[in-house]
Design a protein around this motif. Structure first.
Motif, mmCIF file in Angstrom:
data_model
loop_
_atom_site.group_PDB
_atom_site.id
_atom_site.type_symbol
_atom_site.label_atom_id
_atom_site.label_comp_id
_atom_site.label_asym_id
_atom_site.label_seq_id
_atom_site.Cartn_x
_atom_site.Cartn_y
_atom_site.Cartn_z
ATOM 1 N N VAL A 92 0.710 -1.113 -0.061
ATOM 2 C CA VAL A 92 0.048 0.201 0.048
ATOM 3 C C VAL A 92 1.092 1.348 -0.045
ATOM 4 O O VAL A 92 1.777 1.270 0.804
ATOM 5 C CB VAL A 92 -0.930 0.165 1.128
ATOM 6 N N PHE A 93 0.672 2.009 -0.864
ATOM 7 C CA PHE A 93 1.554 3.540 -1.081
ATOM 8 C C PHE A 93 0.264 4.455 -0.368
ATOM 9 O O PHE A 93 -0.752 4.512 -1.025
ATOM 10 C CB PHE A 93 1.806 3.839 -2.645
ATOM 11 N N ARG A 94 0.890 5.262 0.407
ATOM 12 C CA ARG A 94 -0.015 6.266 1.226
ATOM 13 C C ARG A 94 0.429 7.551 0.994
ATOM 14 O O ARG A 94 1.516 7.949 1.255
ATOM 15 C CB ARG A 94 -0.274 6.060 2.569
ATOM 16 N N ASP A 95 -0.315 8.553 0.386
ATOM 17 C CA ASP A 95 0.102 10.041 0.050
ATOM 18 C C ASP A 95 -0.574 10.785 1.241
ATOM 19 O O ASP A 95 -1.669 10.897 1.309
ATOM 20 C CB ASP A 95 -0.407 10.448 -1.025
ATOM 21 N N ARG A 96 0.352 11.174 2.323
ATOM 22 C CA ARG A 96 -0.371 11.751 3.342
ATOM 23 C C ARG A 96 -0.609 13.460 3.203
ATOM 24 O O ARG A 96 -1.441 13.797 3.742
ATOM 25 C CB ARG A 96 1.163 12.056 4.218
ATOM 26 N N ALA A 97 -0.109 13.951 2.041
ATOM 27 C CA ALA A 97 -0.548 15.094 1.731
ATOM 28 C C ALA A 97 -2.089 15.286 1.094
ATOM 29 O O ALA A 97 -2.757 16.090 1.501
ATOM 30 C CB ALA A 97 0.277 15.829 0.507
ATOM 31 N N ALA A 98 -2.511 14.396 0.505
ATOM 32 C CA ALA A 98 -3.840 14.108 0.032
ATOM 33 C C ALA A 98 -4.620 13.228 0.668
ATOM 34 O O ALA A 98 -5.840 13.145 0.303
ATOM 35 C CB ALA A 98 -3.971 13.667 -1.579
ATOM 36 N N TYR B 182 -4.687 10.112 0.478
ATOM 37 C CA TYR B 182 -4.949 8.930 -0.249
ATOM 38 C C TYR B 182 -4.231 7.871 -0.415
ATOM 39 O O TYR B 182 -2.965 7.987 -0.139
ATOM 40 C CB TYR B 182 -5.111 9.613 -1.902
ATOM 41 N N ALA B 183 -4.607 6.466 -0.473
ATOM 42 C CA ALA B 183 -3.688 5.280 -0.315
ATOM 43 C C ALA B 183 -4.354 4.428 -1.500
ATOM 44 O O ALA B 183 -5.480 4.327 -1.944
ATOM 45 C CB ALA B 183 -3.986 4.757 0.862
ATOM 46 N N PHE B 184 -3.366 3.863 -2.118
ATOM 47 C CA PHE B 184 -3.778 2.549 -3.251
ATOM 48 C C PHE B 184 -2.855 1.553 -3.161
ATOM 49 O O PHE B 184 -1.792 1.456 -2.590
ATOM 50 C CB PHE B 184 -3.521 3.208 -4.439
ATOM 51 N N LEU B 185 -3.458 0.415 -3.198
ATOM 52 C CA LEU B 185 -2.760 -0.722 -3.266
ATOM 53 C C LEU B 185 -2.013 -1.186 -4.640
ATOM 54 O O LEU B 185 -2.816 -1.117 -5.559
ATOM 55 C CB LEU B 185 -3.892 -1.857 -2.643
ATOM 56 N N PRO C 90 2.180 -4.161 3.991
ATOM 57 C CA PRO C 90 2.989 -3.286 4.227
ATOM 58 C C PRO C 90 2.537 -1.874 3.678
ATOM 59 O O PRO C 90 2.067 -1.893 2.634
ATOM 60 C CB PRO C 90 4.467 -3.671 3.682
ATOM 61 N N VAL C 91 3.034 -0.821 4.328
ATOM 62 C CA VAL C 91 2.697 0.438 3.954
ATOM 63 C C VAL C 91 3.909 1.606 3.703
ATOM 64 O O VAL C 91 4.755 1.391 4.546
ATOM 65 C CB VAL C 91 1.722 1.290 4.748
ATOM 66 N N VAL C 92 3.944 2.117 2.542
ATOM 67 C CA VAL C 92 4.816 2.988 2.317
ATOM 68 C C VAL C 92 4.230 4.413 2.110
ATOM 69 O O VAL C 92 3.540 4.754 1.243
ATOM 70 C CB VAL C 92 5.691 2.532 1.005
ATOM 71 N N ASP C 93 4.842 5.227 3.016
ATOM 72 C CA ASP C 93 4.566 6.686 2.847
ATOM 73 C C ASP C 93 5.189 7.567 1.613
ATOM 74 O O ASP C 93 6.453 7.203 1.651
ATOM 75 C CB ASP C 93 4.703 7.475 4.226
ATOM 76 N N VAL C 94 4.393 8.265 0.966
ATOM 77 C CA VAL C 94 5.026 8.869 -0.142
ATOM 78 C C VAL C 94 4.882 10.268 -0.108
ATOM 79 O O VAL C 94 3.576 10.658 0.622
ATOM 80 C CB VAL C 94 4.634 8.294 -1.432
ATOM 81 N N GLU C 95 5.512 11.288 -0.426
ATOM 82 C CA GLU C 95 5.211 13.027 -0.556
ATOM 83 C C GLU C 95 4.400 13.230 -1.362
ATOM 84 O O GLU C 95 3.695 14.071 -1.217
ATOM 85 C CB GLU C 95 6.475 13.508 -0.558
ATOM 86 N N ILE C 96 4.368 12.717 -2.681
ATOM 87 C CA ILE C 96 3.716 13.118 -3.925
ATOM 88 C C ILE C 96 3.272 11.984 -4.594
ATOM 89 O O ILE C 96 4.055 10.844 -4.818
ATOM 90 C CB ILE C 96 4.398 14.134 -4.848
ATOM 91 N N SER C 97 1.873 11.789 -5.026
ATOM 92 C CA SER C 97 1.184 10.929 -5.891
ATOM 93 C C SER C 97 0.316 11.567 -6.894
ATOM 94 O O SER C 97 0.454 12.865 -7.103
ATOM 95 C CB SER C 97 0.410 9.950 -5.169
ATOM 96 N N SER C 98 -0.235 10.798 -7.772
ATOM 97 C CA SER C 98 -0.913 11.558 -8.748
ATOM 98 C C SER C 98 -2.366 11.998 -8.307
ATOM 99 O O SER C 98 -2.645 13.284 -8.856
ATOM 100 C CB SER C 98 -1.629 10.246 -9.698
ATOM 101 N N GLN C 99 -2.656 11.968 -6.797
ATOM 102 C CA GLN C 99 -3.683 12.728 -6.244
ATOM 103 C C GLN C 99 -3.200 14.154 -5.907
ATOM 104 O O GLN C 99 -4.031 14.811 -5.592
ATOM 105 C CB GLN C 99 -4.277 11.924 -5.097
ATOM 106 N N SER C 100 -1.790 14.243 -5.711
ATOM 107 C CA SER C 100 -1.230 15.568 -5.051
ATOM 108 C C SER C 100 -0.217 16.269 -5.992
ATOM 109 O O SER C 100 -0.127 17.497 -5.598
ATOM 110 C CB SER C 100 -0.762 15.133 -3.825
ATOM 111 N N HIS C 101 0.137 15.835 -7.009
ATOM 112 C CA HIS C 101 1.043 16.264 -7.933
ATOM 113 C C HIS C 101 0.303 17.448 -8.735
ATOM 114 O O HIS C 101 -0.953 17.010 -9.320
ATOM 115 C CB HIS C 101 1.543 15.295 -8.920
ATOM 116 N N PRO C 102 0.896 18.706 -8.703
ATOM 117 C CA PRO C 102 0.198 19.652 -9.742
ATOM 118 C C PRO C 102 -0.321 19.226 -11.067
ATOM 119 O O PRO C 102 -1.341 19.655 -11.563
ATOM 120 C CB PRO C 102 1.113 20.786 -9.464
ATOM 121 N N PHE C 103 0.661 18.510 -11.947
ATOM 122 C CA PHE C 103 0.248 18.136 -13.026
ATOM 123 C C PHE C 103 -0.905 17.496 -13.306
ATOM 124 O O PHE C 103 -1.843 17.751 -14.205
ATOM 125 C CB PHE C 103 1.406 17.583 -13.849
ATOM 126 N N TYR C 104 -1.212 16.639 -12.371
ATOM 127 C CA TYR C 104 -2.111 15.758 -12.362
ATOM 128 C C TYR C 104 -3.470 16.264 -11.853
ATOM 129 O O TYR C 104 -4.833 15.831 -12.154
ATOM 130 C CB TYR C 104 -1.993 14.249 -11.923
#
Length: 91
Positions: A13-19, A21-24, A44-58
């Motif tokens: 599971v990758f979890r975007d703390r800023a947004a 949002y989490a995805f498997l 297992p969960v990995v916290d990321v700073e930016i994902s497609s839910q928080s990136h300005p381009f997306y």
């Protein structure tokens, strides 16, 4: 393929703390933290700073460069382009 040479490829599971949002998905990333997913399994969960839910381009919040305005401002400051007819160019 040689045995014991490649990392373990498993659901993570990758979890975007800023947004919020989490995805498997499947990955070789490892983590000591775990999370219980919607299906009742623990992954297992990995916290990321930016994902497609928080990136300005997306998200559509990306700033665009106003190149036409910059060119017009340059021409106002330094004059328009001079005609090149009759001049020899360096080659």
């Amino acid at each position: 393929m040689q045995q014991d040479k490649h990392p373990d490829y498993r659901p993570v599971v990758f979890r975007d703390r800023a947004a919020g949002y989490a995805f498997l998905t499947r990955s070789t990333a490892s983590s000591d933290e775990t999370i219980e997913w919607d299906d009742g399994e623990t992954y297992p969960v990995v916290d990321v700073e930016i994902s497609s839910q928080s990136h300005p381009f997306y998200t559509g919040k990306a700033r665009t460069v106003d190149s036409e305005g910059r060119i017009a401002r340059f021409e106002r400051r330094y004059g328009g382009a001079e005609p090149t007819a009759g001049r020899e160019t360096d080659r």
